[in-house]
Design a protein around this motif. Structure first.
Motif, mmCIF file in Angstrom:
data_model
loop_
_atom_site.group_PDB
_atom_site.id
_atom_site.type_symbol
_atom_site.label_atom_id
_atom_site.label_comp_id
_atom_site.label_asym_id
_atom_site.label_seq_id
_atom_site.Cartn_x
_atom_site.Cartn_y
_atom_site.Cartn_z
ATOM 1 N N VAL A 85 -15.181 2.444 34.311
ATOM 2 C CA VAL A 85 -16.439 1.818 34.714
ATOM 3 C C VAL A 85 -17.144 2.797 35.654
ATOM 4 O O VAL A 85 -16.511 3.399 36.539
ATOM 5 C CB VAL A 85 -16.182 0.453 35.399
ATOM 6 C CG1 VAL A 85 -17.477 -0.127 35.960
ATOM 7 C CG2 VAL A 85 -15.553 -0.524 34.399
ATOM 8 N N GLY A 91 -16.382 -3.137 40.487
ATOM 9 C CA GLY A 91 -16.263 -4.316 41.351
ATOM 10 C C GLY A 91 -17.196 -5.445 40.949
ATOM 11 O O GLY A 91 -17.221 -6.488 41.594
ATOM 12 N N GLY A 93 -17.224 -6.906 37.780
ATOM 13 C CA GLY A 93 -16.714 -7.696 36.663
ATOM 14 C C GLY A 93 -16.796 -7.020 35.305
ATOM 15 O O GLY A 93 -16.357 -7.583 34.301
ATOM 16 N N GLY A 95 -15.227 -4.223 34.241
ATOM 17 C CA GLY A 95 -13.893 -3.831 33.771
ATOM 18 C C GLY A 95 -13.159 -5.019 33.163
ATOM 19 O O GLY A 95 -12.534 -4.909 32.102
ATOM 20 N N ARG A 96 -13.259 -6.141 33.838
ATOM 21 C CA ARG A 96 -12.602 -7.355 33.329
ATOM 22 C C ARG A 96 -13.145 -7.745 31.949
ATOM 23 O O ARG A 96 -12.387 -8.097 31.051
ATOM 24 C CB ARG A 96 -12.843 -8.499 34.325
ATOM 25 C CG ARG A 96 -12.007 -9.719 34.086
ATOM 26 C CD ARG A 96 -12.354 -10.788 35.102
ATOM 27 N NE ARG A 96 -11.847 -10.507 36.434
ATOM 28 C CZ ARG A 96 -10.641 -10.867 36.864
ATOM 29 N NH1 ARG A 96 -9.825 -11.504 36.059
ATOM 30 N NH2 ARG A 96 -10.264 -10.592 38.083
HETATM 31 C C1 LIG Z 1 -10.039 -0.073 37.021
HETATM 32 C C2 LIG Z 1 -11.494 -0.332 36.631
HETATM 33 C C3 LIG Z 1 -11.670 -0.121 35.136
HETATM 34 C C4 LIG Z 1 -11.838 -1.791 36.993
HETATM 35 O O1 LIG Z 1 -13.180 -2.053 36.595
HETATM 36 P P1 LIG Z 1 -14.160 -2.880 37.564
HETATM 37 O O2 LIG Z 1 -15.396 -3.173 36.820
HETATM 38 O O3 LIG Z 1 -14.284 -2.133 38.844
HETATM 39 O O4 LIG Z 1 -13.291 -4.200 37.809
HETATM 40 P P2 LIG Z 1 -13.812 -5.708 37.914
HETATM 41 O O5 LIG Z 1 -15.021 -5.749 38.782
HETATM 42 O O6 LIG Z 1 -13.918 -6.290 36.553
HETATM 43 O O7 LIG Z 1 -12.567 -6.304 38.682
HETATM 44 C C5 LIG Z 1 -11.978 -7.514 38.359
HETATM 45 C C6 LIG Z 1 -11.091 -7.906 39.509
HETATM 46 O O8 LIG Z 1 -10.135 -6.895 39.824
HETATM 47 C C7 LIG Z 1 -10.328 -6.413 41.172
HETATM 48 N N1 LIG Z 1 -10.218 -4.974 41.182
HETATM 49 C C8 LIG Z 1 -10.631 -4.112 40.242
HETATM 50 N N2 LIG Z 1 -10.375 -2.839 40.586
HETATM 51 C C9 LIG Z 1 -9.802 -2.924 41.803
HETATM 52 C C10 LIG Z 1 -9.330 -1.958 42.712
HETATM 53 N N3 LIG Z 1 -9.355 -0.645 42.430
HETATM 54 N N4 LIG Z 1 -8.800 -2.375 43.880
HETATM 55 C C11 LIG Z 1 -8.741 -3.690 44.179
HETATM 56 N N5 LIG Z 1 -9.188 -4.651 43.349
HETATM 57 C C12 LIG Z 1 -9.704 -4.266 42.180
HETATM 58 C C13 LIG Z 1 -11.722 -6.840 41.521
HETATM 59 O O9 LIG Z 1 -11.858 -7.012 42.923
HETATM 60 C C14 LIG Z 1 -11.873 -8.139 40.778
HETATM 61 O O10 LIG Z 1 -11.219 -9.188 41.465
HETATM 62 P P3 LIG Z 1 -11.913 -10.645 41.599
HETATM 63 O O11 LIG Z 1 -12.211 -11.091 40.209
HETATM 64 O O12 LIG Z 1 -10.859 -11.429 42.300
HETATM 65 O O13 LIG Z 1 -13.144 -10.373 42.401
HETATM 66 C C15 LIG Z 1 -12.477 0.605 37.384
HETATM 67 O O14 LIG Z 1 -12.322 0.415 38.775
HETATM 68 C C16 LIG Z 1 -12.328 2.070 37.053
HETATM 69 O O15 LIG Z 1 -13.031 2.579 36.176
HETATM 70 N N6 LIG Z 1 -11.434 2.776 37.770
HETATM 71 C C17 LIG Z 1 -11.242 4.206 37.590
HETATM 72 C C18 LIG Z 1 -10.555 4.556 36.288
HETATM 73 C C19 LIG Z 1 -9.236 3.850 36.149
HETATM 74 O O16 LIG Z 1 -8.409 3.863 37.049
HETATM 75 N N7 LIG Z 1 -9.046 3.223 34.982
HETATM 76 C C20 LIG Z 1 -7.862 2.459 34.664
HETATM 77 C C21 LIG Z 1 -6.750 3.359 34.346
HETATM 78 S S1 LIG Z 1 -5.315 2.486 33.787
#
Ligand SMILES: CC(C)(COP(=O)(O)OP(=O)(O)OC[C@H]1O[C@@H](n2cnc3c(N)ncnc32)[C@H](O)[C@@H]1OP(=O)(O)O)[C@@H](O)C(=O)NCCC(=O)NCCS
Length: 155
Positions: A85, A91, A93, A95-96
């Motif tokens: 993302v 943060g 939603g 990714g979810r």
């Molecule tokens: C991991 C990733 C895909 C999550 O996508 P996102 O859009 O940020 O996540 P969301 O907003 O859908 O998060 C859903 C929930 O997870 C939590 N969450 C997501 N990433 C988090 C993090 N790094 N630390 C703490 N909580 C996290 C959110 O707070 C949210 O919780 P809630 O529903 O209780 O508010 C994104 O942070 C990303 O691209 N990270 C870098 C690449 C990576 O690590 N990819 C995954 C490799 S396995």
């Protein structure tokens, strides 16, 4: 921001590469590993993956791609790969929603969806566990990073 989720095609390969590199940079910094596979994957490899028929979805804010996810299918198991993302959209939603889309898009024969992430990536692990994935094993990857595999049964 109104984000819609839709299939990715080879035409999105360049944008996918940009999002993926920006997103995985935070993982590279965490582990001091700048050659993580998502950071060194070439445009040609991304294009080839996007045309191999496996499910792949993007999150679109208007014309802008703000997130992407791909998969690899092996019989009754599907790996979720390269979930990314854009940093300024994390943060919110997206990714979810991408994780749900790829799981729901699994081919009929798939009964288990799995993925791995870094064992020190607590936020990622919480994110997957809150989506219903459970930890099944740990391994060291090719560059020596401890990883956790999580999986979920497809209903
Ligand atoms: C991991 C990733 C895909 C999550 O996508 P996102 O859009 O940020 O996540 P969301 O907003 O859908 O998060 C859903 C929930 O997870 C939590 N969450 C997501 N990433 C988090 C993090 N790094 N630390 C703490 N909580 C996290 C959110 O707070 C949210 O919780 P809630 O529903 O209780 O508010 C994104 O942070 C990303 O691209 N990270 C870098 C690449 C990576 O690590 N990819 C995954 C490799 S396995």
């Amino acid at each position: 921001m109104t984000v819609h989720i839709g299939p990715l095609t080879a035409a999105h390969a360049g944008e996918v590469m940009t999002i993926q590199r920006a997103a995985y940079l935070q993982e590279a910094r965490r582990y001091g590993a700048w050659d993580l596979p998502p950071l060194v994957e070439t445009l040609a490899e991304i294009r080839a993956h996007l045309t191999d028929g496996t499910p792949a979805f993007g999150a679109f804010d208007g014309p802008r791609l703000v997130g992407s996810v791909r998969s690899r299918v092996d019989g009754d198991r599907m790996e979720v790969a390269r979930l990314s993302v854009a940093p300024d959209v994390q943060g919110g939603g997206v990714g979810r929603r991408l994780l749900a889309a790829i799981s729901e898009g699994a081919p009929e024969a798939v009964d288990t969806v799995w993925l791995f992430t870094g064992a020190e990536s607590d936020g990622n692990i919480r994110f997957y566990e809150s989506a219903g994935f459970v930890r099944v094993s740990e391994h060291l990857d090719a560059v020596g990073i401890r990883c956790v595999t999580l999986e979920q049964k497809v209903i």
